[in-house]
Design a protein around this motif. Sequence first.
Motif, short mmCIF file in Angstrom:
data_model
loop_
_atom_site.label_atom_id
_atom_site.label_comp_id
_atom_site.label_asym_id
_atom_site.label_seq_id
_atom_site.Cartn_x
_atom_site.Cartn_y
_atom_site.Cartn_z
N ALA A 36 5.69 13.65 -12.21
CA ALA A 36 6.05 13.00 -11.23
C ALA A 36 5.22 13.35 -9.92
O ALA A 36 4.33 12.63 -9.00
CB ALA A 36 7.26 13.14 -10.54
N ALA A 37 4.99 14.83 -9.56
CA ALA A 37 4.25 15.50 -8.89
C ALA A 37 2.62 15.07 -8.84
O ALA A 37 1.86 15.02 -7.98
CB ALA A 37 4.22 16.64 -8.58
N SER A 38 2.21 14.98 -10.30
CA SER A 38 0.92 14.85 -10.50
C SER A 38 0.36 13.39 -10.26
O SER A 38 -0.86 12.99 -10.11
CB SER A 38 0.54 15.28 -11.84
N ALA A 39 1.31 12.48 -10.31
CA ALA A 39 1.03 11.10 -9.78
C ALA A 39 0.61 10.90 -8.34
O ALA A 39 1.28 11.45 -7.67
CB ALA A 39 2.10 10.13 -10.37
N THR A 40 -0.25 10.02 -8.06
CA THR A 40 -0.67 9.94 -6.64
C THR A 40 -0.19 8.48 -6.28
O THR A 40 -0.46 7.50 -6.85
CB THR A 40 -2.11 9.97 -6.49
N ARG A 41 0.43 8.50 -5.23
CA ARG A 41 0.94 6.99 -4.48
C ARG A 41 0.00 6.52 -3.35
O ARG A 41 -0.25 7.53 -2.41
CB ARG A 41 2.66 7.10 -4.33
N LEU A 42 -0.49 5.44 -3.54
CA LEU A 42 -1.38 5.00 -2.28
C LEU A 42 -0.80 3.68 -1.73
O LEU A 42 -0.18 2.85 -2.77
CB LEU A 42 -2.74 4.90 -2.72
N VAL A 43 -0.59 3.36 -0.65
CA VAL A 43 -0.30 2.21 0.03
C VAL A 43 -1.60 1.39 0.82
O VAL A 43 -1.95 2.28 1.81
CB VAL A 43 0.95 2.21 0.73
N ILE A 44 -1.88 0.28 0.60
CA ILE A 44 -2.99 -0.32 1.32
C ILE A 44 -2.43 -1.74 1.93
O ILE A 44 -1.54 -2.21 0.85
CB ILE A 44 -4.17 -0.08 0.83
N ALA A 45 -2.94 -2.27 3.00
CA ALA A 45 -2.42 -3.57 3.30
C ALA A 45 -3.59 -4.17 4.09
O ALA A 45 -4.65 -3.82 4.38
CB ALA A 45 -1.40 -3.65 4.48
N SER A 46 -3.39 -5.63 4.03
CA SER A 46 -4.40 -6.51 4.74
C SER A 46 -4.10 -6.05 6.23
O SER A 46 -2.83 -6.01 6.65
CB SER A 46 -4.29 -7.98 4.41
N ASP A 47 -5.17 -6.14 7.14
CA ASP A 47 -4.71 -6.02 8.70
C ASP A 47 -4.55 -7.31 9.21
O ASP A 47 -5.31 -7.95 9.86
CB ASP A 47 -6.18 -5.68 9.17
N ASP A 48 -3.13 -7.59 9.08
CA ASP A 48 -2.62 -8.80 9.64
C ASP A 48 -3.48 -9.93 9.17
O ASP A 48 -3.63 -10.12 8.23
CB ASP A 48 -2.41 -8.64 11.31
N ASN A 49 -3.76 -10.86 10.33
CA ASN A 49 -4.77 -12.23 9.81
C ASN A 49 -6.26 -11.97 9.82
O ASN A 49 -7.08 -12.54 9.85
CB ASN A 49 -4.12 -13.12 10.88
N GLN A 50 -6.66 -10.65 10.02
CA GLN A 50 -8.14 -10.20 10.12
C GLN A 50 -8.36 -10.50 8.50
O GLN A 50 -7.54 -9.90 7.77
CB GLN A 50 -8.36 -8.83 10.66
N MET A 51 -9.61 -10.37 8.29
CA MET A 51 -10.27 -10.30 6.89
C MET A 51 -10.75 -8.83 6.82
O MET A 51 -11.90 -8.46 6.72
CB MET A 51 -11.37 -11.18 6.65
N ALA A 52 -9.83 -7.97 6.80
CA ALA A 52 -10.15 -6.44 6.74
C ALA A 52 -8.69 -5.89 6.13
O ALA A 52 -7.86 -6.27 5.91
CB ALA A 52 -10.28 -6.11 7.93
N PHE A 53 -8.90 -4.66 5.48
CA PHE A 53 -7.92 -3.82 5.18
C PHE A 53 -7.57 -2.92 6.24
O PHE A 53 -8.57 -2.60 7.08
CB PHE A 53 -8.36 -2.99 3.64
N ASP A 54 -6.18 -2.45 6.13
CA ASP A 54 -5.72 -1.46 7.48
C ASP A 54 -6.26 -0.19 7.34
O ASP A 54 -6.25 0.48 8.25
CB ASP A 54 -4.36 -1.56 7.29
N GLN A 55 -6.82 0.15 5.86
CA GLN A 55 -7.41 1.42 5.80
C GLN A 55 -8.94 1.24 5.12
O GLN A 55 -8.98 0.23 4.11
CB GLN A 55 -6.82 2.49 4.89
N THR A 56 -9.96 1.85 5.77
CA THR A 56 -11.25 1.45 4.80
C THR A 56 -11.67 2.67 3.95
O THR A 56 -12.63 2.73 3.53
CB THR A 56 -12.43 1.12 5.97
N ARG A 57 -10.71 3.72 3.97
CA ARG A 57 -10.93 4.75 3.00
C ARG A 57 -9.49 5.46 2.52
O ARG A 57 -8.76 5.65 3.38
CB ARG A 57 -11.61 6.13 3.97
N LEU A 58 -9.74 5.67 1.16
CA LEU A 58 -8.55 6.00 0.42
C LEU A 58 -8.91 7.29 -0.12
O LEU A 58 -10.22 7.22 -0.52
CB LEU A 58 -7.73 5.19 -0.31
N THR A 59 -8.15 8.26 -0.47
CA THR A 59 -8.60 9.46 -1.35
C THR A 59 -7.63 9.56 -2.18
O THR A 59 -6.26 9.34 -2.34
CB THR A 59 -8.68 10.72 -0.38
N ALA A 60 -8.05 10.16 -3.50
CA ALA A 60 -7.28 10.49 -4.75
C ALA A 60 -8.12 11.32 -5.46
O ALA A 60 -9.41 11.25 -5.57
CB ALA A 60 -7.01 9.24 -5.68
#
Length: 163
Positions: A36-60
């Motif tokens: 369980a500790a070795s699994a990585t959890r990431l959460v990302i979303a759209s930036d409301d009604n913009q055509m963009a993600f709320d994060q432009t960089r994720l790390t794993a």
Amino acid sequence: MNRREFVVRMGLVLGLLAACRRSAAQEEKQEEGQSAASATRLVIASDDNQMAFDQTRLTAPAGRQVTLTFRNRSTIFQHNWVLVNGGAEVAERVYGRAVAAGPARGYVPEDEPAILAATKLVNSGDEETITFVTPAAGEYIYLCTFPGHYLAGMKGVLEVTAR
């Protein structure tokens, strides 16, 4: 051996067996905890009604199982999250093939080897969780392949680090 010695010895044997069972159970729990500790959890979303993600960089970390939840916070648009094996040129090729695949395929081309992971097309207010294993260390582009969204800038980078 008299009866008293027999009872004492049996008590010792049963105590040792119980200790072995506890030890095995503890090892199992520790291994589960490590998994369980070795699994990585990431959460990302759209930036409301913009055509963009709320994060432009994720790390794993490399070679790790990732559970990614994509939340579509838009009240207007459908979106997806597609991770590709490569940079801008690969993302552009995948995007072109995705648009050609059309809505019946959720704008995700079938049999595209450059796609490492992808959510389905997520409706407004919904979310989807996917699981995948990260590739080798490096930078990988993720994008929304709904027509026009990638071109409007709905993309980011997953940085995969060495363990």
